[in-house]
Design a protein around this motif. Structure first.
Motif, PDB file in Angstrom:
ATOM      1  N   HIS A 106      -8.320   4.308  13.512  1.00 34.66           N
ATOM      2  CA  HIS A 106      -8.675   3.120  14.288  1.00 34.66           C
ATOM      3  C   HIS A 106      -7.593   2.826  15.328  1.00 34.66           C
ATOM      4  CE1 HIS A 106     -10.289  -0.645  15.470  1.00 34.66           C
ATOM      5  NE2 HIS A 106     -11.134  -0.736  14.470  1.00 34.66           N
ATOM      6  N   PRO A 107      -7.764   3.325  16.564  1.00 34.94           N
ATOM      7  CA  PRO A 107      -6.705   3.176  17.574  1.00 34.94           C
ATOM      8  C   PRO A 107      -6.364   1.731  17.903  1.00 34.94           C
ATOM      9  CG  PRO A 107      -8.388   4.727  18.305  1.00 34.94           C
ATOM     10  CD  PRO A 107      -8.900   4.098  17.046  1.00 34.94           C
ATOM     11  N   ARG A 108      -7.331   0.805  17.822  1.00 41.56           N
ATOM     12  CA  ARG A 108      -7.014  -0.585  18.182  1.00 41.56           C
ATOM     13  C   ARG A 108      -6.185  -1.242  17.080  1.00 41.56           C
ATOM     14  NH1 ARG A 108      -9.876  -4.974  16.752  1.00 41.56           N
ATOM     15  NH2 ARG A 108     -11.802  -3.803  16.579  1.00 41.56           N
ATOM     16  N   SER A 109      -6.722  -1.329  15.863  1.00 42.66           N
ATOM     17  CA  SER A 109      -5.998  -2.131  14.877  1.00 42.66           C
ATOM     18  C   SER A 109      -4.763  -1.406  14.355  1.00 42.66           C
ATOM     19  CB  SER A 109      -6.916  -2.593  13.745  1.00 42.66           C
ATOM     20  OG  SER A 109      -7.630  -1.544  13.192  1.00 42.66           O
ATOM     21  N   ASP A 110      -4.733  -0.072  14.413  1.00 40.41           N
ATOM     22  CA  ASP A 110      -3.527   0.630  13.973  1.00 40.41           C
ATOM     23  C   ASP A 110      -2.643   1.072  15.156  1.00 40.41           C
ATOM     24  OD1 ASP A 110      -4.027   0.271  11.237  1.00 40.41           O
ATOM     25  OD2 ASP A 110      -5.465   1.920  11.261  1.00 40.41           O
ATOM     26  N   ALA A 111      -2.977   0.588  16.351  1.00 37.46           N
ATOM     27  CA  ALA A 111      -2.086   0.638  17.515  1.00 37.46           C
ATOM     28  C   ALA A 111      -1.539   2.028  17.846  1.00 37.46           C
ATOM     29  CB  ALA A 111      -0.918  -0.348  17.321  1.00 37.46           C
ATOM     30  N   PHE A 112      -2.455   2.956  18.118  1.00 36.83           N
ATOM     31  CA  PHE A 112      -2.007   4.261  18.607  1.00 36.83           C
ATOM     32  C   PHE A 112      -2.948   4.730  19.714  1.00 36.83           C
ATOM     33  CE2 PHE A 112      -5.053   5.191  15.276  1.00 36.83           C
ATOM     34  CZ  PHE A 112      -5.789   6.246  15.778  1.00 36.83           C
ATOM     35  N   GLY A 113      -2.486   5.666  20.493  1.00 44.36           N
ATOM     36  CA  GLY A 113      -3.309   6.236  21.554  1.00 44.36           C
ATOM     37  C   GLY A 113      -3.520   7.721  21.321  1.00 44.36           C
ATOM     38  N   LEU A 114      -4.419   8.295  22.106  1.00 44.22           N
ATOM     39  CA  LEU A 114      -4.676   9.729  22.037  1.00 44.22           C
ATOM     40  C   LEU A 114      -4.325  10.357  23.381  1.00 44.22           C
ATOM     41  CD1 LEU A 114      -8.117   9.898  20.190  1.00 44.22           C
ATOM     42  CD2 LEU A 114      -5.832  10.207  19.232  1.00 44.22           C
ATOM     43  N   PRO A 115      -3.890  11.614  23.402  1.00 39.77           N
ATOM     44  CA  PRO A 115      -3.619  12.462  22.235  1.00 39.77           C
ATOM     45  C   PRO A 115      -2.403  11.988  21.449  1.00 39.77           C
ATOM     46  CG  PRO A 115      -3.044  13.608  24.266  1.00 39.77           C
ATOM     47  CD  PRO A 115      -3.660  12.301  24.664  1.00 39.77           C
ATOM     48  N   HIS A 116      -2.364  12.390  20.155  1.00 40.29           N
ATOM     49  CA  HIS A 116      -1.306  11.959  19.250  1.00 40.29           C
ATOM     50  C   HIS A 116      -1.046  13.118  18.273  1.00 40.29           C
ATOM     51  CE1 HIS A 116       0.770   9.819  16.066  1.00 40.29           C
ATOM     52  NE2 HIS A 116       0.797   8.720  16.799  1.00 40.29           N
ATOM     53  N   PRO A 117       0.230  13.514  18.098  1.00 47.21           N
ATOM     54  CA  PRO A 117       0.490  14.710  17.273  1.00 47.21           C
ATOM     55  C   PRO A 117       0.005  14.579  15.831  1.00 47.21           C
ATOM     56  CG  PRO A 117       2.539  13.563  17.871  1.00 47.21           C
ATOM     57  CD  PRO A 117       1.452  12.963  18.702  1.00 47.21           C
ATOM     58  N   VAL A 118       0.110  13.394  15.240  1.00 44.04           N
ATOM     59  CA  VAL A 118      -0.337  13.255  13.845  1.00 44.04           C
ATOM     60  C   VAL A 118      -1.865  13.270  13.752  1.00 44.04           C
ATOM     61  CG1 VAL A 118      -0.273  11.794  11.786  1.00 44.04           C
ATOM     62  CG2 VAL A 118       1.777  12.061  13.187  1.00 44.04           C
ATOM     63  N   VAL A 119      -2.521  12.688  14.747  1.00 42.29           N
ATOM     64  CA  VAL A 119      -3.986  12.767  14.770  1.00 42.29           C
ATOM     65  C   VAL A 119      -4.407  14.232  14.811  1.00 42.29           C
ATOM     66  CG1 VAL A 119      -6.053  12.257  16.136  1.00 42.29           C
ATOM     67  CG2 VAL A 119      -4.290  10.494  15.817  1.00 42.29           C
ATOM     68  N   GLU A 120      -3.702  15.026  15.621  1.00 41.20           N
ATOM     69  CA  GLU A 120      -4.045  16.455  15.688  1.00 41.20           C
ATOM     70  C   GLU A 120      -3.846  17.129  14.330  1.00 41.20           C
ATOM     71  OE1 GLU A 120      -3.224  18.491  19.165  1.00 41.20           O
ATOM     72  OE2 GLU A 120      -3.527  20.474  18.272  1.00 41.20           O
TER      73      GLU A 120
END
Ligand SMILES: [Zn+2]
Length: 365
Positions: A106-120
């Motif tokens: 959840h990029p909004r409530s967990d405050a991250f953007g893409l691309p992101h190394p951990v998401v990958e």
């Protein structure tokens, strides 16, 4: 009036539900409430994951996995991973060991953007297991589709789901979706215009029925899905796959079924401008109500837009919608302490006014 009986013995599988009780937005839900929502809608199974947990997801993921284990197979757990949290990949691995079948991001409530190394890294893990990763792709974020398309191409075993009809990227992503059989869209969203674009431009084999319980009741989500999908002419095989057949295949590790191309925007046909005015005012009413403001004025404008000198189908449609909006007003007056009291009938009015080619719901005639 929701027409579920017409899908016969189709096994419904809701792709998007939440449990939890610490979300700062004030909403909460137990596993029993989600199962009750499935029962109320006549549905069998649901993917379930944690609501927002400002203090981290380990305990919440355990609760989701445990509740799913106790549900007799009706709830199927996704682990919610906050990519910026310490040990995020380890948490993803731990949850899969414990029984999670995929992940929610959840990029909004967990405050991250893409691309992101951990998401990958999480998507790479899903790729190895042919597992789903569901991305919030609704309000409150910039677009993320380009990064998700890139991940879908490079990690073909991962089944990537853009939640909320992928509204952050729905305008441009149709050709990519047609070319990628591991990129899906869930239907958990309220705006009928977004739903029309989803069902006309995205291949039916890429669409997964979803409610977003506890934010959206399954019974409304199912009505909206069947109404819009029928209005654009999707056939019985597509409806059954969207209702749950395709998600069941995905979770069984099978290749997704190919249900052919989307019907194209031309099937929306001639618009009924009177009904479009009603849709506009209902959408305004819903948006202000979501923000905690009073929706009475736009609902009153929607009712005024239902007055017509037309006859035949248009008059019948507007009359039906006006009766729903009157119910919305009565519910608002009867329960002034409940800010959302007007919303269910207003949502139904918007969906029906936005899909005139599907006619008047059967229970009214
Ligand atoms: Zn959600």
């Amino acid at each position: 009036m929701d027409g579920r009986e017409a899908l016969g013995d189709a096994a419904w599988f809701d792709a998007h539900t939440h449990i939890g009780h610490n979300d700062p937005d004030g909403r909460s839900a137990t596993a029993e409430e989600i199962l009750g929502g499935l029962d109320a809608a006549g549905h069998q199974r649901a993917l379930v994951f944690a609501m927002h947990e400002p203090d981290g997801y380990r305990a919440a993921n355990d609760a989701v996995i445990e509740a799913s284990g106790a549900s007799g197979g009706r709830l199927v757990p996704l682990a919610r991973i906050a990519p910026n949290a310490e040990g995020a990949l380890a948490e993803a691995q731990r949850c899969m060991q414990a029984g999670a079948v995929g992940f929610k991001l959840h990029p909004r409530s967990d405050a991250f953007g893409l691309p992101h190394p951990v998401v990958e890294q999480v998507v790479a893990l899903a790729h190895e297991r042919r597992a789903p990763v569901l991305f919030h792709a609704g309000r409150g974020i910039p677009h993320l589709g380009e990064a998700v398309v890139d991940l879908a191409r490079r990690y073909h075993g991962a089944r990537l789901i853009l939640a909320h009809a992928g509204i952050s990227d729905l305008g441009w992503i149709a050709d990519e979706a047609a070319a990628l059989d591991n990129l899906f869209f869930d239907t958990a969203w309220w705006n009928v215009s977004d739903q029309l674009q989803l069902y006309t431009t995205i291949p039916p084999g890429r669409i997964l029925y979803a409610s977003d319980m506890p934010y959206g009741p399954g019974i409304f989500a199912a009505f909206c899905f069947l109404r819009v999908a029928r209005a654009v002419g999707l056939g019985q095989d597509a409806l059954r796959a969207i209702a749950g057949g395709q998600l069941a295949r995905v979770l069984a590790g099978e290749e997704p079924a190919d249900l052919g191309p989307p019907p194209g925007v031309h099937v929306v046909g001639e618009r009924v401008i009177e009904a479009e005015r009603v849709v506009t005012y209902c959408a305004v009413a819903l948006q202000v109500a979501f923000r905690g403001q009073e929706p009475a004025e736009p609902i009153a404008l929607a009712r005024l837009a239902c007055r017509t000198t037309r006859d035949g189908d248009v008059r019948a449609l507007l009359g039906y919608v006006d009766a729903l909006l009157e119910i919305a007003q009565e519910n608002g007056r009867a329960h002034p302490e409940i800010p959302f009291a007007m919303m269910p009938a207003t949502l139904l009015a918007m969906v029906i006014a936005g899909t005139p080619q599907a006619g008047i719901p059967a229970a009214a005639v």
